[in-house]
Design a protein around this motif. Structure first.
Motif, PDB file in Angstrom:
ATOM      1  N   PRO A  64      76.769 -46.496-103.057  1.00 57.25           N
ATOM      2  CA  PRO A  64      77.031 -45.728-101.835  1.00 57.25           C
ATOM      3  C   PRO A  64      76.835 -46.559-100.565  1.00 57.25           C
ATOM      4  CG  PRO A  64      75.711 -44.418-103.353  1.00 57.25           C
ATOM      5  CD  PRO A  64      75.821 -45.800-103.938  1.00 57.25           C
ATOM      6  N   SER A  65      75.857 -47.445-100.548  1.00 56.47           N
ATOM      7  CA  SER A  65      75.628 -48.274 -99.368  1.00 56.47           C
ATOM      8  C   SER A  65      76.793 -49.213 -99.122  1.00 56.47           C
ATOM      9  CB  SER A  65      74.338 -49.089 -99.533  1.00 56.47           C
ATOM     10  OG  SER A  65      73.228 -48.233 -99.502  1.00 56.47           O
ATOM     11  N   VAL A  66      77.294 -49.818-100.194  1.00 57.93           N
ATOM     12  CA  VAL A  66      78.406 -50.755-100.044  1.00 57.93           C
ATOM     13  C   VAL A  66      79.654 -50.003 -99.572  1.00 57.93           C
ATOM     14  CG1 VAL A  66      79.966 -52.311-101.283  1.00 57.93           C
ATOM     15  CG2 VAL A  66      77.496 -52.400-101.719  1.00 57.93           C
ATOM     16  N   VAL A  67      79.936 -48.869-100.201  1.00 55.84           N
ATOM     17  CA  VAL A  67      81.115 -48.090 -99.805  1.00 55.84           C
ATOM     18  C   VAL A  67      80.954 -47.570 -98.378  1.00 55.84           C
ATOM     19  CG1 VAL A  67      82.403 -45.962-100.266  1.00 55.84           C
ATOM     20  CG2 VAL A  67      81.762 -47.464-102.153  1.00 55.84           C
ATOM     21  N   GLY A  68      79.748 -47.095 -98.058  1.00 52.75           N
ATOM     22  CA  GLY A  68      79.488 -46.576 -96.712  1.00 52.75           C
ATOM     23  C   GLY A  68      79.718 -47.619 -95.635  1.00 52.75           C
ATOM     24  N   VAL A 103      81.192 -40.158 -96.428  1.00 51.24           N
ATOM     25  CA  VAL A 103      80.816 -40.640 -97.757  1.00 51.24           C
ATOM     26  C   VAL A 103      79.686 -39.762 -98.292  1.00 51.24           C
ATOM     27  CG1 VAL A 103      79.844 -42.549 -99.084  1.00 51.24           C
ATOM     28  CG2 VAL A 103      81.488 -43.008 -97.237  1.00 51.24           C
ATOM     29  N   ILE A 104      79.894 -39.191 -99.481  1.00 54.26           N
ATOM     30  CA  ILE A 104      78.895 -38.330-100.118  1.00 54.26           C
ATOM     31  C   ILE A 104      78.435 -39.006-101.397  1.00 54.26           C
ATOM     32  CG2 ILE A 104      78.495 -36.081-101.197  1.00 54.26           C
ATOM     33  CD1 ILE A 104      80.897 -35.071 -99.415  1.00 54.26           C
ATOM     34  N   ASN A 162      68.087 -43.666 -98.652  1.00 55.52           N
ATOM     35  CA  ASN A 162      67.694 -44.773 -97.796  1.00 55.52           C
ATOM     36  C   ASN A 162      68.840 -45.742 -97.536  1.00 55.52           C
ATOM     37  OD1 ASN A 162      64.618 -44.684 -97.294  1.00 55.52           O
ATOM     38  ND2 ASN A 162      64.847 -44.095 -99.444  1.00 55.52           N
ATOM     39  N   SER A 163      70.054 -45.285 -97.740  1.00 53.80           N
ATOM     40  CA  SER A 163      71.219 -46.154 -97.586  1.00 53.80           C
ATOM     41  C   SER A 163      71.190 -46.891 -96.252  1.00 53.80           C
ATOM     42  CB  SER A 163      72.499 -45.326 -97.670  1.00 53.80           C
ATOM     43  OG  SER A 163      73.604 -46.152 -97.381  1.00 53.80           O
ATOM     44  N   CYS A 164      71.409 -48.189 -96.312  1.00 55.57           N
ATOM     45  CA  CYS A 164      71.435 -48.966 -95.075  1.00 55.57           C
ATOM     46  C   CYS A 164      72.773 -48.795 -94.346  1.00 55.57           C
ATOM     47  CB  CYS A 164      71.131 -50.426 -95.354  1.00 55.57           C
ATOM     48  SG  CYS A 164      72.211 -51.164 -96.553  1.00 55.57           S
ATOM     49  N   ALA A 165      73.718 -48.099 -94.960  1.00 54.08           N
ATOM     50  CA  ALA A 165      74.958 -47.749 -94.260  1.00 54.08           C
ATOM     51  C   ALA A 165      74.746 -46.393 -93.607  1.00 54.08           C
ATOM     52  CB  ALA A 165      76.124 -47.700 -95.240  1.00 54.08           C
ATOM     53  N   ALA A 166      74.782 -46.338 -92.288  1.00 51.31           N
ATOM     54  CA  ALA A 166      74.449 -45.100 -91.586  1.00 51.31           C
ATOM     55  C   ALA A 166      75.467 -44.007 -91.883  1.00 51.31           C
ATOM     56  CB  ALA A 166      74.372 -45.347 -90.087  1.00 51.31           C
ATOM     57  N   GLY A 167      74.964 -42.780 -92.021  1.00 61.55           N
ATOM     58  CA  GLY A 167      75.851 -41.642 -92.142  1.00 61.55           C
ATOM     59  C   GLY A 167      76.317 -41.330 -93.543  1.00 61.55           C
ATOM     60  N   VAL A 168      75.662 -41.894 -94.555  1.00 66.55           N
ATOM     61  CA  VAL A 168      75.936 -41.491 -95.931  1.00 66.55           C
ATOM     62  C   VAL A 168      75.086 -40.259 -96.220  1.00 66.55           C
ATOM     63  CG1 VAL A 168      75.593 -42.123 -98.359  1.00 66.55           C
ATOM     64  CG2 VAL A 168      76.514 -43.802 -96.742  1.00 66.55           C
ATOM     65  N   THR A 169      75.691 -39.204 -96.766  1.00 68.95           N
ATOM     66  CA  THR A 169      74.909 -38.022 -97.132  1.00 68.95           C
ATOM     67  C   THR A 169      74.793 -37.935 -98.645  1.00 68.95           C
ATOM     68  OG1 THR A 169      76.831 -36.568 -97.127  1.00 68.95           O
ATOM     69  CG2 THR A 169      75.577 -36.748 -95.068  1.00 68.95           C
ATOM     70  N   VAL A 170      73.860 -37.099 -99.109  1.00 69.57           N
ATOM     71  CA  VAL A 170      73.464 -37.112-100.510  1.00 69.57           C
ATOM     72  C   VAL A 170      73.410 -35.690-101.044  1.00 69.57           C
ATOM     73  CG1 VAL A 170      71.691 -37.950-102.111  1.00 69.57           C
ATOM     74  CG2 VAL A 170      72.011 -39.089 -99.917  1.00 69.57           C
ATOM     75  N   VAL A 195      75.901 -28.178 -99.564  1.00 70.33           N
ATOM     76  CA  VAL A 195      75.053 -28.689 -98.485  1.00 70.33           C
ATOM     77  C   VAL A 195      74.693 -30.126 -98.826  1.00 70.33           C
ATOM     78  CG1 VAL A 195      72.767 -28.499 -97.419  1.00 70.33           C
ATOM     79  CG2 VAL A 195      74.116 -26.445 -97.842  1.00 70.33           C
ATOM     80  N   THR A 196      74.858 -31.061 -97.878  1.00 70.47           N
ATOM     81  CA  THR A 196      74.454 -32.439 -98.134  1.00 70.47           C
ATOM     82  C   THR A 196      73.209 -32.763 -97.323  1.00 70.47           C
ATOM     83  OG1 THR A 196      75.877 -33.312 -96.402  1.00 70.47           O
ATOM     84  CG2 THR A 196      76.815 -33.191 -98.618  1.00 70.47           C
ATOM     85  N   VAL A 197      72.564 -33.876 -97.687  1.00 70.93           N
ATOM     86  CA  VAL A 197      71.235 -34.159 -97.183  1.00 70.93           C
ATOM     87  C   VAL A 197      71.140 -35.607 -96.718  1.00 70.93           C
ATOM     88  CG1 VAL A 197      68.766 -34.036 -97.770  1.00 70.93           C
ATOM     89  CG2 VAL A 197      70.393 -32.572 -98.963  1.00 70.93           C
ATOM     90  N   VAL A 198      70.364 -35.852 -95.668  1.00 72.84           N
ATOM     91  CA  VAL A 198      70.028 -37.229 -95.287  1.00 72.84           C
ATOM     92  C   VAL A 198      68.514 -37.398 -95.393  1.00 72.84           C
ATOM     93  CG1 VAL A 198      72.026 -37.503 -93.768  1.00 72.84           C
ATOM     94  CG2 VAL A 198      69.863 -36.673 -92.832  1.00 72.84           C
ATOM     95  N   ASN A 199      68.047 -38.600 -95.122  1.00 71.81           N
ATOM     96  CA  ASN A 199      66.629 -38.938 -95.279  1.00 71.81           C
ATOM     97  C   ASN A 199      65.733 -38.098 -94.352  1.00 71.81           C
ATOM     98  OD1 ASN A 199      64.306 -40.265 -96.023  1.00 71.81           O
ATOM     99  ND2 ASN A 199      65.162 -42.308 -95.764  1.00 71.81           N
ATOM    100  N   ILE A 200      64.481 -38.014 -94.688  1.00 73.74           N
ATOM    101  CA  ILE A 200      63.487 -37.274 -93.908  1.00 73.74           C
ATOM    102  C   ILE A 200      63.456 -37.786 -92.466  1.00 73.74           C
ATOM    103  CG2 ILE A 200      61.009 -36.833 -93.710  1.00 73.74           C
ATOM    104  CD1 ILE A 200      60.900 -37.158 -96.810  1.00 73.74           C
ATOM    105  N   ASP A 201      63.527 -36.892 -91.517  1.00 70.05           N
ATOM    106  CA  ASP A 201      63.446 -37.198 -90.078  1.00 70.05           C
ATOM    107  C   ASP A 201      64.617 -38.029 -89.579  1.00 70.05           C
ATOM    108  OD1 ASP A 201      61.092 -35.840 -89.737  1.00 70.05           O
ATOM    109  OD2 ASP A 201      59.806 -37.592 -89.948  1.00 70.05           O
TER     110      ASP A 201
END
Lengths: 252, 252, 252, 252, 252, 252, 252, 252
Positions: C187-191, C198-199, C222-230, E228-234
């Protein structure tokens, strides 16, 4: 009562009706009885109108039925929880008078003298259909302990109107048990809607990062509705006992 | 009450005293009010005889005092929890009438109209002296919500006779709050001694593998005494609200 | 729409065509309907062109087929997820028109009126072959919700050229779902490669310290590519719904 | 002793009775033997009067029986722990002289020369009936290592009078092993009642948030009774060896 | 574009305007440029109308200001997140044109050429007042990336009418970001109310068993509202970037 | 090599032997090939003398045999890891030339051209007999990758003389792989004894609070012997690849 | 003794020297005393030759000194553990006769009548220099409880010869306390070298994935040397009490 | 060498140049020396050309400088790691010849005789700027142990072209150390690009659910690139020692 018993014993000694050694033995043999607790032998307390509880988990069908037979033989009732389907089948054929609840994995044989009734209704609210086995365990237990039970089913917060539609039942209840897995959001919503005691039962429903109910447990412990209390994951039995402590506290 | 309000509104429409559009607006603007909950606006409910609660945690002294002043200005009372010593000092000098509890990190200003009294005594039991801050928070909260509070202090299970000596107080209580850190064994012992509701508050007391109260939390959740319920770690406030839900449930 | 319904009701009252009591009852009985949400009854919303979803997990084959039959009987379609192979076999013989996806553990019966199509393609990227069941679940769900689905398979980062070779597909997609277990690095690489949503779907693939997908879940969060959701571990269904929320948002 | 051996070797070299190279080889070949430990080869130590221990976990019945036969063939005794019921059946028919303990999942063949007896009694206390398998493992192990074992069963703290009734046995014991799952509260109570060594064995008994014995483990590690020590979850064997180290330490 | 550049290079070789070796070097030195990604150098992409982002966490005030000055010197804008109050003060005096957001711990200097505007409004919903810093970070980021932001504040589920009152705003939004700590119940409720994309940001708000936001994180991951998608805490910043990916995806 | 290929292509363009468009296509179609990595296509790299690896976990016997047949058909060798006993039986009968290792759950078919031999011996040390399956996996893998393997078995630290007796083998090895479960103490002892690279493989051996190998994993990561590295729990395959990277690095 | 006291009381009643009511009161007021435990009031037990223990953690200097003064005033000795340096300075000036141990964060004032001496030596073994504070706490506690203490310092397993060099001391000890952080490997090695009781104290020494001592705790619980017992992380005090239970058990 | 030393000793005895008792004493006093390990006394081994290592963590400035002075006094070099800025300042003024690395929190004084050089370059790759302190610690350590160090900085996978651009450096290195926090994805990408040994150092960089580096640690342990090994979180020192074991193994 206990005070009376010790008083009587001391009187017997004072009047020479009891030897000092015999009195000493009697006090030493059963030291607990000399404590000023009415409830110190909780086994006895439970037997007075309550069924004995047999946790089926980790017991063979033979063991479960054997214990149940011993209890029934002395005229008492029993409540078997977490019974395997094998055990339920065996209990059903051995005790035709028993109520078998397959979904709740319980069997209940009413004692001769029913439990004293608690005050008010216990409402059991469930978030989804997979929370039903735990809710059933709670319902069977609550009834066995002398309570009137109502149900509000499948009112998870993803469709918030569902729980709002249950307003009347929520307002009516003396105690509310909320059974919810996954995100464990329902106890917070219910805790904000009613002012009566709310007991959350997190369930192990969910997959992945629900971690066997830990997600729902943590949500319940961190409820933003003040005064929501929590029992162990999937512990419908414990929630019902806690609720029954409340409904019976107000009458004793 | 809400039913009455809607009824009145419909009557006004029927009698031509209210335009259809105005009625629609009124219903649309405040949709919640049309729900049949007496408690739907819990802020209001709390204000009737209850103090407003200000969580001091993460607020500056200025913020805490500012909010408190706004509440007091409109004649209401307040309860500040988790206040820093700075905030307590400032509250003390601003509100001479407030009760300051340094150990419990709370400040309480009674509202003009006191909260309705609950039925029976809330007994707060502590295992060790380091559990006292949490117990104080519970005591101050319980009193502010209209309860009589008793205390049983330093009765940890390593000296089992200590809790047994408290038999009379335990038997007398309507609800028991058990505050315990470390091994969290006390709720189980108390839960076995009394038949009334027991609420466990695990505390973060302990070091090493107590993991900030997790050990005590897990012990409470797994209590071998059936029907013990649990609130969050160090959450004396929440336990008191839960207990007060019980003492007030039986009178409403 | 709801506004219209209430307006009509008020008009009936104003014109004397409806008794005040009857109006009150109607409002009280279905309070939710008076809320200004178009989507408040999401069951209904889903039924309009969407299949109903049956989570197969923890249901017997009889239960799954039974529910599916009830839905089909009223002319709707269904999507069964997490179905056992037994359940899939039964569904296949009961509903010859249904699409059975053994790898994705899904069965899908299209509703009479298909779901409205979302805008753009949903690209489902997988790191390894063992991520395929989760990817299939996502693909089946996305299609059932009215989406065009593309696939990029087996492009784990240990052979970084593989994902780079998929440049064209990545650039083309409206939303990218990345399904990856083990180290969850994809996900980080794709992001970093695409600017579209990117989900990430962490999977429970891996052994030892992958802890059932926790390693991949934490990596995604903790993806280093900003804006990836999980979404939750193995939750291909949830990822597809999230993606479909995006593709349908842009057209409504 | 070792010093003597090296001294003799050096003397041989000094007097020309041993070639330098041969002396060097002798020192190099068996370096361990030149260390001043009496116990350095603990296998040997264990063989002197102790049975050899075979951990049945993860071994096939063939492997378990094979190893046992090899040991018995050279005249030694054995203790098989964590044996499957298959393995127990096979051991029973192969070694009619062996003691088979189905509940404790152990088989024990006494060695020709029995283990030296430890000083005093090892008391094994259990909280509930589901702790019995672990307690049995401890009992069988303790006896095999040359100890007198007493039992105090089903004395969980929810009925505190039960453990208090065991006062005499507790006072009599040289070492107390406390086997408890769920809340793990019993070791703290026992640790407060006796001044002798107390070893806690947390068990995996419980469900939900007991996390396979973690709750009981943490409770035991955080015991408010000072000086309680802990072994691994369900490790009845380890507790018995630890207790036997104590009873044998005082006589050597 | 890249295709064009390589085409030009090959033409130069074909026409003898470039030595083979020089061409080889040029291709080898910058191999990435030959990949068919428009977005391969995301730094550049971000620079086109987007501010550069400086994570203030773990940087000294000197470092933060230094980097900001270098960016501003070349005429670009910047967004500093997680800035200490010291850093904010320094940035304020160095860049009078910058927007300083103390609550959100951000500083923003608009670039000369503003970011292209996304389609629709991003609605940021917060459960409680302590979630505001994270919400501010999200709001500042979203605006810097070219979005219209709306806010719905303090609508935690303990007073469910509060979020229901926000119906209009919820219905209007293109994307909803839900910021919630403690029990993390709000994303599920919101996810059930709207059909647009919902991004949950768990916050570290809470104490005891909230475990620094883990409770809210798990609740969000296990949301009973599908999709619903999720990002890191804070991670307010990450949520805003994710939302902006959505609002900009629909216009490109 | 790749450099050569691009050089050739450019020469063809320069000399008019290749159209510009055709050259562009060729570069664009396979962009990865233009990167100056010898190892960029690691599949290829592995094929040159290495067997292809098939992870048997989660594959059916049919799938495993099918993939193996496809590889063998094109003349390559294979290494199947984590194969079920079913799969091993099927592989044995399909590929009589393959080496079947039941304990290590591996099957190995040597490629026509053997892997280049690494420099020095890889020593695999095991703490207990239950670590053997993981050690076998490591041994088979190491040999398949072109290494000489030695073994030091059952030298757990509870009998410290056992590992000390292995001094010679330890001193001789180029790389040491230490396979240990339970307390994971062996890597630290070995890491202190030798100055060569030491790779720890924690195993899931143990019960209770070993948490499936977490105890051993943490011990290895916290080794008090500096410079010990660690691979995933039970990952004998990974340890062997890491060791082989070392033995082959020194010769390339 | 207690039996004697009750016997005397009964005799007084029998001979008319004591009124029945007075006897009843005496038994009721102090019910615990009537239990046949010698150690039931452990406060008293500890006072007979043992110092009282004051846990300094979480107490102000004033509180610590105040409690210490009260104890000293009635002629008893005290042991303060986990004292801040402030508290130590204050104790030093208030009690010139007290032993201050800065490294172990302890202060000890010997009682008038020294504790009865235990049998044999307690050996405290440390892995590294950072384990010394915990070892000092254990040493001071053990001496205060009437034990002879020996030390073996800095013998971590990375230099295995160091612990082997301590053979003589290890063989001589009645009980061995092993204090070790990081990988926690030392208890296993020591447990294999000696046959006497071994108590492991994991320490919070280490960084990263030592998780505040969890790595060492798990290693100790999973020790491959059978019969090693464990106390809480950094709990030198608890280990010493446990060891003292052993040395005193053998003489009572 | 050791063999030689013992041989010489035996010769002296044989030739009467050494008394038997003196020889015995010499062997007994230092029994470890008689083991056939070259490295058995690793303290000594390290001193031969290696600096002594002082872990600054948890030591006062006085202690650090004191130990450093003692080492320098006997002519050896030292490496201080995890030094506070206070300690670095003090070391700088006490040892003007020492290299002070503030970012890496290290001080290094070269020994008179430098460490033997390892074969090949150690490449230290970092994902982001906040990984630099750990990378510096690794670099300083690697150089002190006799290695040539190269750096590849800020090549996180969110911009995958950055690490691809470092192809030449990656191909050149004998060993690659990859320092990465957050999602820990970089080791997998690098492990797929190079065939040489790759050592991952997870860092505690990140916030929220990075859990102090656990996310990156798990990612590294689950790397989808086979043969990547891992050291403890933030353990740059350990990674450098591991790398140096490899570069020096190939030359001994």
């Amino acid at each position: 009562m206990i005070r009376d018993r010790v008083l009587a014993l001391l009187r017997q000694v004072a009047h020479g009706h009891l030897e000092i050694d015999a009195a000493l033995d009697q006090l030493a043999r059963d030291p607990i009885e000399s404590l000023p607790f009415a409830t110190i032998d909780h086994h006895r307390a439970l037997r007075q109108g309550y069924p004995e509880v047999i946790l089926g988990l980790g017991k063979t069908t033979e063991q479960v039925v054997g214990i149940a037979e011993r209890i029934a033989a002395r005229g008492d009732g029993f409540l078997v929880t977490r019974a395997s389907s094998d055990a339920l089948t065996a209990l059903e054929s051995t005790f035709p008078a028993a109520d078998i609840n397959a979904l709740g994995r319980c069997a209940y044989l009413a004692p001769a003298e029913p439990a004293p009734m608690g005050r008010g209704t216990i409402l059991i609210v469930t978030a989804g259909t997979s929370d039903l086995p735990v809710a059933e365990e709670a319902a069977v237990t609550a009834r066995a302990l002398g309570n009137t039970v109502e149900r509000l089913t499948d009112v998870g917060v993803a469709g918030i109107h569902r729980v709002l539609s249950g307003a009347e039942a929520l307002t009516r209840a003396a105690v509310v048990i909320v059974v919810a897995g996954m995100d464990g959001a329902l106890p917070s919503v219910v805790g904000g809607l009613v002012s009566r005691p709310v007991i959350a039962v997190p369930t192990s429903v969910g997959y992945g990062a629900s971690f066997g109910g830990v997600a729902a447990l943590l949500a319940a412990l961190n409820s933003c509705a003040a005064g929501v209390t929590v029992v162990n994951i999937d512990n419908g039995f414990g929630a019902a006992v806690a609720a029954s402590r409340i409904t019976h506290a107000s009458i004793s």
